[in-house]
Design an enzyme around this catalytic site. Structure first.
Site, PDB file in Angstrom:
ATOM      1  N   SER A  24      -1.511  40.380 -14.346  1.00  0.00           N
ATOM      2  CA  SER A  24      -2.715  40.191 -15.172  1.00  0.00           C
ATOM      3  C   SER A  24      -2.385  40.324 -16.658  1.00  0.00           C
ATOM      4  O   SER A  24      -2.819  39.518 -17.486  1.00  0.00           O
ATOM      5  CB  SER A  24      -3.766  41.247 -14.815  1.00  0.00           C
ATOM      6  OG  SER A  24      -4.237  41.044 -13.514  1.00  0.00           O
ATOM      7  N   GLY A  92      -5.180  31.634 -10.056  1.00  0.00           N
ATOM      8  CA  GLY A  92      -6.604  31.642 -10.402  1.00  0.00           C
ATOM      9  C   GLY A  92      -6.817  32.243 -11.788  1.00  0.00           C
ATOM     10  O   GLY A  92      -7.648  31.770 -12.566  1.00  0.00           O
ATOM     11  N   GLN A 167     -11.692  37.750 -14.084  1.00  0.00           N
ATOM     12  CA  GLN A 167     -11.341  36.389 -14.524  1.00  0.00           C
ATOM     13  C   GLN A 167     -12.530  35.749 -15.218  1.00  0.00           C
ATOM     14  O   GLN A 167     -12.394  35.137 -16.278  1.00  0.00           O
ATOM     15  CB  GLN A 167     -10.884  35.562 -13.327  1.00  0.00           C
ATOM     16  CG  GLN A 167      -9.588  36.097 -12.741  1.00  0.00           C
ATOM     17  CD  GLN A 167      -9.125  35.336 -11.519  1.00  0.00           C
ATOM     18  OE1 GLN A 167      -9.776  34.409 -11.062  1.00  0.00           O
ATOM     19  NE2 GLN A 167      -7.983  35.744 -10.985  1.00  0.00           N
ATOM     20  N   ASP A 312      -7.097  43.276  -4.654  1.00  0.00           N
ATOM     21  CA  ASP A 312      -5.792  42.660  -4.378  1.00  0.00           C
ATOM     22  C   ASP A 312      -4.946  43.480  -3.406  1.00  0.00           C
ATOM     23  O   ASP A 312      -3.982  42.978  -2.829  1.00  0.00           O
ATOM     24  CB  ASP A 312      -5.009  42.468  -5.688  1.00  0.00           C
ATOM     25  CG  ASP A 312      -5.656  41.413  -6.580  1.00  0.00           C
ATOM     26  OD1 ASP A 312      -6.439  40.591  -6.072  1.00  0.00           O
ATOM     27  OD2 ASP A 312      -5.369  41.413  -7.794  1.00  0.00           O
ATOM     28  N   ARG A 384       0.389  37.935  -1.019  1.00  0.00           N
ATOM     29  CA  ARG A 384       0.045  39.317  -0.629  1.00  0.00           C
ATOM     30  C   ARG A 384      -0.030  39.473   0.895  1.00  0.00           C
ATOM     31  O   ARG A 384       0.207  40.562   1.424  1.00  0.00           O
ATOM     32  CB  ARG A 384      -1.257  39.764  -1.298  1.00  0.00           C
ATOM     33  CG  ARG A 384      -1.127  39.777  -2.818  1.00  0.00           C
ATOM     34  CD  ARG A 384      -2.105  40.688  -3.505  1.00  0.00           C
ATOM     35  NE  ARG A 384      -2.206  40.325  -4.913  1.00  0.00           N
ATOM     36  CZ  ARG A 384      -1.338  40.680  -5.861  1.00  0.00           C
ATOM     37  NH1 ARG A 384      -0.283  41.416  -5.562  1.00  0.00           N
ATOM     38  NH2 ARG A 384      -1.503  40.301  -7.113  1.00  0.00           N
TER      39      ARG A 384
HETATM   40  C1  S3P Z   1      -7.386  39.131 -11.930  1.00  0.00           C
HETATM   41  C2  S3P Z   1      -8.652  39.392 -11.467  1.00  0.00           C
HETATM   42  C3  S3P Z   1      -8.983  39.463 -10.039  1.00  0.00           C
HETATM   43  C4  S3P Z   1      -7.739  39.624  -9.189  1.00  0.00           C
HETATM   44  C5  S3P Z   1      -6.652  38.676  -9.599  1.00  0.00           C
HETATM   45  C6  S3P Z   1      -6.245  38.943 -11.039  1.00  0.00           C
HETATM   46  C7  S3P Z   1      -7.179  39.053 -13.390  1.00  0.00           C
HETATM   47  O1  S3P Z   1      -9.645  38.280  -9.654  1.00  0.00           O
HETATM   48  O2  S3P Z   1      -8.063  39.432  -7.829  1.00  0.00           O
HETATM   49  O3  S3P Z   1      -5.519  38.811  -8.784  1.00  0.00           O
HETATM   50  O4  S3P Z   1      -6.017  39.094 -13.843  1.00  0.00           O
HETATM   51  O5  S3P Z   1      -8.180  38.950 -14.116  1.00  0.00           O
HETATM   52  P1  S3P Z   1     -11.242  38.087  -9.840  1.00  0.00           P
HETATM   53  O6  S3P Z   1     -11.544  38.169 -11.277  1.00  0.00           O
HETATM   54  O7  S3P Z   1     -11.528  36.726  -9.291  1.00  0.00           O
HETATM   55  O8  S3P Z   1     -11.871  39.165  -9.040  1.00  0.00           O
END
Ligand code: S3P
Length: 426
Positions: A24, A92, A167, A312, A384
């Protein structure tokens, strides 16, 4: 499509400073450097497929990147149109945060990803961004990548998100920074807060009051980032579970972010009975320290609060559930269904293949602790899932197929695992 055979192990005592860097924070570091005046310095950047894709995109957007293998420096003179399609691979975080960053940039941009990412929902960011004037589109009325963006001016907003997603929050904060007035963003539960911490550290006017964040648009460029990226607690957690399920074992994971929005899974493991110690060693942008996990017999728990703080890690935690006494329950975790795979289905399928009793519901599942049996597990292209069942293999042996995906987040996973057990890659 590679596979691995993992052999059951006996007690170990292991210490490592080589857990993969935080994914992240790595994504964010290269993106946020685009908003700074001067040269940002990034040490210990995660050199995995997901984050290297973000670095490549930043280069495509005109940033000057110098990478000597140890330190990456990035200077930007504003986001430039790219002649290339911007490929986020499996990430994502990459695609959703770039939507926020590019919505107000001058030019036209196309974001895409691999077959898995192209199936994941994007409306959660494209809809609120469109509402404030962003010109964003994609298949299924803007829900599926490839996404195209024509940067435009953005209106100030007060947005109440229905999901606790870092996110979505980060995409909206990035949009707010270049909107025409003060914006507020609220979420139902606090999600990871790296964006707020890092941007504040760079001089942005961002105020957090409980679940509400107030963002004042930038009047000038930010100060450059100077960051050493900590180890990723989500990656470290696989090794925490390894120690927690192997009698008489212990492991010390060094230099991990101890941000409370990221270590909830360790707290859950503690509630199950594992002996866990945290030692703070640094505190810049984030608290950072060492985590030591020692085996103790595990008992079942229910996980239903602060789900975004451990979303996660739920697949790996489920391996600990399988080794605990009693019935563990996960609730309020429907978000698992839209991760790199539908992680409710993939965990349930995997645990059942290992002879564990599991009940599936729409927003979670329950696991009855028992005797894990060796099986052949398909990762469904989800890093994962692959790593969780490989760790389960420490108890009973396991064949795990389709493991290339591990390179998206933890390229040196097997190098570390070899210190705990014997493996055969093929
Ligand atoms: C993340 C936010 C999470 C997490 C992803 C990383 C990020 O997703 O599951 O692995 O770096 O902002 P969501 O924001 O969709 O919950």
């Amino acid at each position: 499509m590679k596979s691995v055979k993992v052999y059951a192990t006996h007690k170990f005592d292991f210490k490592t400073e080589k857990i993969a860097s935080d994914k992240s924070i790595s994504h964010r570091s290269v993106m946020f450097a685009m908003l700074a005046e001067g040269e940002s310095t990034i040490k210990n950047f995660l050199r995995a497929e997901d984050t290297l894709n973000s670095l490549e995109i930043v280069k495509n957007l005109g940033a000057k990147v110098v990478d000597n293998g140890e330190v990456i420096t990035i200077s930007s003179s504003g986001i430039k149109e790219s002649e290339n399609i911007l490929d986020c691979g499996n990430s994502g975080t990459g695609i959703r945060l770039f939507c926020g960053l590019l919505s107000s940039a001058k030019g036209h941009f196309v974001l895409t990803g691999d077959e898995y990412l192209r199936r994941r929902p994007m409306k959660r960011v494209t809809a609120p961004l469109r509402n404030i004037g962003a010109k964003l589109d994609g298949r299924n009325d803007g829900d599926l990548a490839p996404l195209s963006i024509r940067g435009s001016s953005l209106k100030a907003f007060n947005y109440e998100s229905k999901i606790a997603s870092a996110q979505v929050k980060s995409a909206m904060i990035l949009a707010a920074l270049r909107s025409d007035g003060i914006c507020t963003y609220s979420e139902p539960e606090l999600s990871r807060d790296h964006t707020e911490r890092m941007l504040k550290g760079m001089g942005a006017d961002i105020k957090v009051d409980g679940l509400k964040t107030t963002i004042t648009p930038l009047t000038k460029l930010l100060s450059p980032l100077d960051i050493r990226i900590p180890a990723d607690p989500s990656s470290a957690f696989f090794f925490a579970v390894a120690a927690a399920i192997t009698p008489d074992s212990s492991i010390t994971l060094q230099g991990v972010t101890l941000n409370k929005t990221r270590i909830e899974a360790f707290k859950a493991l503690e509630r199950m009975g594992a002996d866990i110690r945290y030692e703070l060693t640094d505190d810049k942008y984030e608290p950072i320290g060492d985590i030591t996990v020692r085996y103790a017999p595990l008992k079942a728990i229910t996980v239903e609060d602060n789900i975004s703080w451990l979303i996660d890690e739920l697949p790996a935690l489920s391996i600990a559930f399988a080794c605990a006494e009693g019935v563990s329950v996960i609730k309020n975790a429907e978000e698992l269904r839209v991760k790199e795979s539908d992680r409710i289905s993939t965990v349930v399928e995997g645990l059942r293949a290992c002879g564990i009793e599991v009940d599936e519901v729409q927003d979670g599942y329950s696991v009855t602790g028992g005797e894990l049996r060796s099986a052949t597990i398909n990762s469904h292209g989800d890093h994962r899932i692959a790593m969780s069942f490989i760790i389960a293999g420490l108890r009973c042996g396991m064949d795990v197929q389709d493991i290339d995906c591990i390179n998206t987040s933890f390229p040196n996973f097997f190098e570390l695992l070899q210190n705990l057990t014997r493996i055969e890659l093929s």
